[in-house]
Design an enzyme around this catalytic site. Sequence first.
Site, PDB file in Angstrom:
ATOM      1  N   ASP A 342      -7.870  -6.875   0.004  1.00  0.00           N
ATOM      2  CA  ASP A 342      -6.798  -7.460   0.811  1.00  0.00           C
ATOM      3  C   ASP A 342      -5.604  -6.519   0.760  1.00  0.00           C
ATOM      4  O   ASP A 342      -5.676  -5.459   0.125  1.00  0.00           O
ATOM      5  CB  ASP A 342      -6.415  -8.860   0.281  1.00  0.00           C
ATOM      6  CG  ASP A 342      -5.784  -8.804  -1.105  1.00  0.00           C
ATOM      7  OD1 ASP A 342      -5.646  -7.702  -1.677  1.00  0.00           O
ATOM      8  OD2 ASP A 342      -5.424  -9.873  -1.631  1.00  0.00           O
ATOM      9  N   ASP A 344      -1.496  -6.676  -0.206  1.00  0.00           N
ATOM     10  CA  ASP A 344      -0.479  -7.539  -0.805  1.00  0.00           C
ATOM     11  C   ASP A 344       0.914  -6.995  -0.515  1.00  0.00           C
ATOM     12  O   ASP A 344       1.159  -5.798  -0.670  1.00  0.00           O
ATOM     13  CB  ASP A 344      -0.683  -7.591  -2.327  1.00  0.00           C
ATOM     14  CG  ASP A 344      -2.106  -7.940  -2.714  1.00  0.00           C
ATOM     15  OD1 ASP A 344      -2.477  -9.118  -2.579  1.00  0.00           O
ATOM     16  OD2 ASP A 344      -2.878  -7.035  -3.119  1.00  0.00           O
ATOM     17  N   ASP A 437      -1.752 -10.940   1.873  1.00  0.00           N
ATOM     18  CA  ASP A 437      -0.968 -11.856   1.033  1.00  0.00           C
ATOM     19  C   ASP A 437       0.500 -11.485   1.138  1.00  0.00           C
ATOM     20  O   ASP A 437       0.860 -10.323   0.927  1.00  0.00           O
ATOM     21  CB  ASP A 437      -1.378 -11.740  -0.445  1.00  0.00           C
ATOM     22  CG  ASP A 437      -2.696 -12.444  -0.745  1.00  0.00           C
ATOM     23  OD1 ASP A 437      -3.204 -13.174   0.125  1.00  0.00           O
ATOM     24  OD2 ASP A 437      -3.207 -12.259  -1.864  1.00  0.00           O
TER      25      ASP A 437
HETATM   26  N1  DCT Z   1      -1.578 -11.420  -8.936  1.00  0.00           N
HETATM   27  C1  DCT Z   1      -0.697 -12.290  -9.499  1.00  0.00           C
HETATM   28  N2  DCT Z   1      -0.779 -13.618  -9.223  1.00  0.00           N
HETATM   29  C2  DCT Z   1      -1.732 -14.066  -8.383  1.00  0.00           C
HETATM   30  C3  DCT Z   1      -2.644 -13.177  -7.783  1.00  0.00           C
HETATM   31  C4  DCT Z   1      -2.529 -11.848  -8.075  1.00  0.00           C
HETATM   32  O1  DCT Z   1       0.161 -11.889 -10.258  1.00  0.00           O
HETATM   33  N3  DCT Z   1      -1.793 -15.346  -8.124  1.00  0.00           N
HETATM   34  C5  DCT Z   1      -1.465 -10.022  -9.255  1.00  0.00           C
HETATM   35  C6  DCT Z   1      -2.621  -9.427  -9.994  1.00  0.00           C
HETATM   36  C7  DCT Z   1      -3.021  -8.213  -9.245  1.00  0.00           C
HETATM   37  C8  DCT Z   1      -2.156  -8.180  -8.016  1.00  0.00           C
HETATM   38  O2  DCT Z   1      -1.388  -9.362  -8.040  1.00  0.00           O
HETATM   39  C9  DCT Z   1      -2.935  -8.077  -6.755  1.00  0.00           C
HETATM   40  O3  DCT Z   1      -4.009  -9.001  -6.728  1.00  0.00           O
HETATM   41  P1  DCT Z   1      -5.352  -8.691  -5.977  1.00  0.00           P
HETATM   42  O4  DCT Z   1      -5.085  -8.450  -4.563  1.00  0.00           O
HETATM   43  O5  DCT Z   1      -6.289  -9.793  -6.314  1.00  0.00           O
HETATM   44  O6  DCT Z   1      -5.879  -7.403  -6.713  1.00  0.00           O
HETATM   45  P2  DCT Z   1      -5.769  -5.882  -6.329  1.00  0.00           P
HETATM   46  O7  DCT Z   1      -5.465  -5.195  -7.598  1.00  0.00           O
HETATM   47  O8  DCT Z   1      -4.839  -5.682  -5.203  1.00  0.00           O
HETATM   48  O9  DCT Z   1      -7.227  -5.502  -5.942  1.00  0.00           O
HETATM   49  P3  DCT Z   1      -7.956  -5.614  -4.513  1.00  0.00           P
HETATM   50  O10 DCT Z   1      -8.144  -4.223  -4.068  1.00  0.00           O
HETATM   51  O11 DCT Z   1      -9.247  -6.268  -4.820  1.00  0.00           O
HETATM   52  O12 DCT Z   1      -7.098  -6.395  -3.593  1.00  0.00           O
HETATM   53 MG    MG Z   2      -5.002  -6.708  -3.358  1.00  0.00          MG
END
Ligand code: DCT
Ligand code: MG
Length: 513
Positions: A342, A344, A437
């Site tokens: 995703d 963020d 997100d």
């Molecule tokens: N995070 C957080 N609280 C949440 C969800 C996520 O603090 N409720 C943090 C942990 C990692 C970061 O945010 C991003 O989350 P992801 O998108 O799940 O992980 P990513 O490291 O970006 O990996 P991906 O490439 O799979 O998106």
């Molecule tokens: Mg991510």
Amino acid sequence: MERIRAPAVASRKKSQREMQSPKPPCSYEIKFNKFVIFIVQRKMGKTRRAFLMELARRKGFRVESELSDSVTHVVAENNSYSEVLDWLRGQAVQESSRFELLDISWFTACMEAGRPVEAEMKYRLLEQDECPAVNTCEPEVPSFTASRVSQYSCQRKTTLNNFNKKFTDAFEIMAENYEFKENEIFSLEFLRAASVLKFLPFPVVRMKDIQGLPCMGDQVRDIIEEIIEEGESSRVKDVLNDERYKSFKQFTSVFGVGVKTSEKWYRMGLRTLEEVTAEKTLKLSKMQKVGLLYYEDLVSCVSEAEADAVGLVVKKAVHTFLPDALVTLTGGFRRGKKIGHDIDFLITNPGPREDDDLLHKVVDLWKKQGLLLYCDIIESTFVKEQRPSRNIDAMDNFQKCFAILKLYQPRVDSESQSTSEEFDMAEVKDWKAIRVDLVISPFEQYAYALLGWTGSKQFGRDLRRYANHEKKMMLDNHALYDRRKRIFLKAGSEEEIFAHLGLDYVEPWERNA
Ligand code: DCT
Ligand code: MG
């Protein structure tokens, strides 16, 4: 005369060896009994060898003139691994693995330290293809001591350069399987081990390489040993072939489906996504419905270029309503990852003005523009002066939006469009569904939110664990609370948070734990 000449005649070979390597004078006390060094004369020369042997003995090392059974460390200079191996074979040594084969740089380091130093990877003579040793490979690996590796990933700098992918992939499969079984303890054990190996600046090629490292429990060691010996792990293979694992893996790949839903479906006898979609009695949430509808797009990874393109879309929308707002790419892409599941973003507005409606306005705009495929806005539940949660996996309380955006893609293959009439007639899908997100934080909590949302998940977990256990502080995505002083510690930047915790600053791209 007779008495002098006789032994020389009796054993010419022996006397030659004695000339190359004088016997240790008895006057030197041996301080380090466990280490028995032998220095290879080849390419070094007799005089230098004699000098080095004498030096080491004076410093309390046990140095053998001959390659006896007691030798533990074989040192060579300007010789490659295969040259030393050949030489050893010439000495009728069958099992070279009983020695540490080391470069002279190890010996020099010992002399400098006045004691045996760890036979780290950089000092070892290795086969070319697995070799990060100082004398043959670039770039030089920084000095590394296993016992100094912290159990907390926030005290390690972990880039995306993973020398141990075959082990860490295996551990992540084991961790995932335990997560599917809701066995958090075992899952974390494997995630922590994976994180330690991701940090290592060299590939693990034998069990000795993990000696002294933290988080290497029995389960972990068994798998490492199997992979070293067999090239793969039977336990990991069993997991990959396990029916329950395979089903859970498919189910949880759908947006909106977690372990609980997977468990429910599995108990109902469902095994594949085809079976799930065919089961008309299932009550799917709105999130799961769109998850299945855009499944192919969502399951294919998001690229860096797509992340940049979505970044422009997000900034444009946010700045329509709040021109001064900061929109920061977080998550894996901020850590330098080239792909993600995703994208963020963290949004904050400097200054006093906050706009609780911002996210609603942004998604309404996207709806009007036909860009919004799905969104779920979670309202903020943050209470002023709320202490950080003790739960290291607790969700934060920011207002956020889990969305699926339509990202229009430029047509790259112009030739195929013009040559096929049939193709022109059909409706071509020129967009891709992308998971986005959006998180909104008040400006004074921005540094904490940025640190939390940059991840990695394991890095964040260890930061909170470290704060709690080592500093008696509580950290979450909103704040840092000092339990002893009973105060909240303000921070305007991530650097300040690390400083509050007494940690060296770790750059985002070094947080890939
Ligand atoms: N995070 C957080 N609280 C949440 C969800 C996520 O603090 N409720 C943090 C942990 C990692 C970061 O945010 C991003 O989350 P992801 O998108 O799940 O992980 P990513 O490291 O970006 O990996 P991906 O490439 O799979 O998106
Ligand atoms: Mg991510």
